[in-house]
Design a protein around this motif. Sequence first.
Motif, PDB file in Angstrom:
ATOM      1  N   ASP A 205     -26.244 -18.235  19.769  1.00 33.51           N
ATOM      2  CA  ASP A 205     -26.062 -17.980  21.197  1.00 33.51           C
ATOM      3  C   ASP A 205     -25.059 -18.970  21.794  1.00 33.51           C
ATOM      4  O   ASP A 205     -24.220 -18.596  22.611  1.00 33.51           O
ATOM      5  CB  ASP A 205     -27.402 -18.061  21.928  1.00 33.51           C
ATOM      6  CG  ASP A 205     -27.344 -17.514  23.329  1.00 33.51           C
ATOM      7  OD1 ASP A 205     -26.800 -16.397  23.511  1.00 33.51           O
ATOM      8  OD2 ASP A 205     -27.839 -18.181  24.253  1.00 33.51           O
ATOM      9  N   GLY A 206     -25.123 -20.217  21.355  1.00 32.71           N
ATOM     10  CA  GLY A 206     -24.150 -21.219  21.807  1.00 32.71           C
ATOM     11  C   GLY A 206     -22.737 -20.870  21.377  1.00 32.71           C
ATOM     12  O   GLY A 206     -21.778 -21.024  22.145  1.00 32.71           O
ATOM     13  N   LEU A 207     -22.593 -20.381  20.153  1.00 31.84           N
ATOM     14  CA  LEU A 207     -21.276 -19.957  19.677  1.00 31.84           C
ATOM     15  C   LEU A 207     -20.748 -18.777  20.486  1.00 31.84           C
ATOM     16  O   LEU A 207     -19.575 -18.747  20.861  1.00 31.84           O
ATOM     17  CB  LEU A 207     -21.341 -19.583  18.192  1.00 31.84           C
ATOM     18  CG  LEU A 207     -21.477 -20.744  17.220  1.00 31.84           C
ATOM     19  CD1 LEU A 207     -21.727 -20.220  15.810  1.00 31.84           C
ATOM     20  CD2 LEU A 207     -20.240 -21.609  17.252  1.00 31.84           C
ATOM     21  N   LYS A 208     -21.614 -17.796  20.743  1.00 29.44           N
ATOM     22  CA  LYS A 208     -21.200 -16.634  21.532  1.00 29.44           C
ATOM     23  C   LYS A 208     -20.733 -17.066  22.922  1.00 29.44           C
ATOM     24  O   LYS A 208     -19.711 -16.591  23.415  1.00 29.44           O
ATOM     25  CB  LYS A 208     -22.353 -15.636  21.668  1.00 29.44           C
ATOM     26  CG  LYS A 208     -22.654 -14.873  20.401  1.00 29.44           C
ATOM     27  CD  LYS A 208     -23.771 -13.862  20.470  1.00 29.44           C
ATOM     28  CE  LYS A 208     -24.517 -13.723  21.735  1.00 29.44           C
ATOM     29  NZ  LYS A 208     -25.652 -12.793  21.661  1.00 29.44           N
ATOM     30  N   CYS A 209     -21.469 -17.973  23.530  1.00 27.89           N
ATOM     31  CA  CYS A 209     -21.096 -18.447  24.860  1.00 27.89           C
ATOM     32  C   CYS A 209     -19.774 -19.197  24.820  1.00 27.89           C
ATOM     33  O   CYS A 209     -18.912 -18.988  25.670  1.00 27.89           O
ATOM     34  CB  CYS A 209     -22.191 -19.340  25.422  1.00 27.89           C
ATOM     35  SG  CYS A 209     -21.848 -19.874  27.110  1.00 27.89           S
ATOM     36  N   SER A 210     -19.588 -20.048  23.821  1.00 26.49           N
ATOM     37  CA  SER A 210     -18.338 -20.804  23.733  1.00 26.49           C
ATOM     38  C   SER A 210     -17.145 -19.877  23.520  1.00 26.49           C
ATOM     39  O   SER A 210     -16.068 -20.108  24.076  1.00 26.49           O
ATOM     40  CB  SER A 210     -18.408 -21.860  22.628  1.00 26.49           C
ATOM     41  OG  SER A 210     -18.536 -21.260  21.362  1.00 26.49           O
ATOM     42  N   GLU A 211     -17.328 -18.801  22.765  1.00 26.62           N
ATOM     43  CA  GLU A 211     -16.240 -17.839  22.562  1.00 26.62           C
ATOM     44  C   GLU A 211     -15.862 -17.160  23.869  1.00 26.62           C
ATOM     45  O   GLU A 211     -14.682 -17.004  24.178  1.00 26.62           O
ATOM     46  CB  GLU A 211     -16.641 -16.792  21.518  1.00 26.62           C
ATOM     47  CG  GLU A 211     -16.664 -17.331  20.110  1.00 26.62           C
ATOM     48  CD  GLU A 211     -17.191 -16.334  19.092  1.00 26.62           C
ATOM     49  OE1 GLU A 211     -17.757 -15.287  19.490  1.00 26.62           O
ATOM     50  OE2 GLU A 211     -17.044 -16.604  17.891  1.00 26.62           O
ATOM     51  N   VAL A 212     -16.860 -16.781  24.660  1.00 27.16           N
ATOM     52  CA  VAL A 212     -16.591 -16.140  25.956  1.00 27.16           C
ATOM     53  C   VAL A 212     -15.853 -17.119  26.875  1.00 27.16           C
ATOM     54  O   VAL A 212     -14.882 -16.764  27.541  1.00 27.16           O
ATOM     55  CB  VAL A 212     -17.895 -15.637  26.606  1.00 27.16           C
ATOM     56  CG1 VAL A 212     -17.666 -15.230  28.048  1.00 27.16           C
ATOM     57  CG2 VAL A 212     -18.470 -14.482  25.814  1.00 27.16           C
ATOM     58  N   LEU A 213     -16.320 -18.355  26.899  1.00 22.90           N
ATOM     59  CA  LEU A 213     -15.695 -19.355  27.768  1.00 22.90           C
ATOM     60  C   LEU A 213     -14.266 -19.664  27.338  1.00 22.90           C
ATOM     61  O   LEU A 213     -13.370 -19.832  28.176  1.00 22.90           O
ATOM     62  CB  LEU A 213     -16.527 -20.641  27.795  1.00 22.90           C
ATOM     63  CG  LEU A 213     -17.892 -20.513  28.452  1.00 22.90           C
ATOM     64  CD1 LEU A 213     -18.667 -21.818  28.317  1.00 22.90           C
ATOM     65  CD2 LEU A 213     -17.770 -20.110  29.902  1.00 22.90           C
ATOM     66  N   LEU A 214     -14.025 -19.737  26.036  1.00 26.29           N
ATOM     67  CA  LEU A 214     -12.669 -20.019  25.554  1.00 26.29           C
ATOM     68  C   LEU A 214     -11.719 -18.856  25.828  1.00 26.29           C
ATOM     69  O   LEU A 214     -10.552 -19.084  26.128  1.00 26.29           O
ATOM     70  CB  LEU A 214     -12.704 -20.336  24.054  1.00 26.29           C
ATOM     71  CG  LEU A 214     -13.309 -21.691  23.696  1.00 26.29           C
ATOM     72  CD1 LEU A 214     -13.473 -21.808  22.187  1.00 26.29           C
ATOM     73  CD2 LEU A 214     -12.450 -22.824  24.238  1.00 26.29           C
TER      74      LEU A 214
END
Length: 72
Positions: A59-68
């Motif tokens: 979930d943290g990876l998914k969020c970081s991808e969206v933010l990037l």
Amino acid sequence: MNNKINGFTSNATLLGVESRSSAPIRFYRDDNMESNIKGIYPIGEGAGYAGGIMSSAIDGLKCSEVLLKGER
């Protein structure tokens, strides 16, 4: 860490809360992973989006991808 990676500490606050159980509720977040409070991104088990350490990491990876992608 900023001595090794220039800019590591600039304009970022990371907060990780550890709990002993999954959240009984799920915090709201939109398609950009942001809550209804600007700048707050509920992620992982405590926010109700995961059920363990591995799914919290994903979930943290998914969020970081969206933010990037949004280059916030």
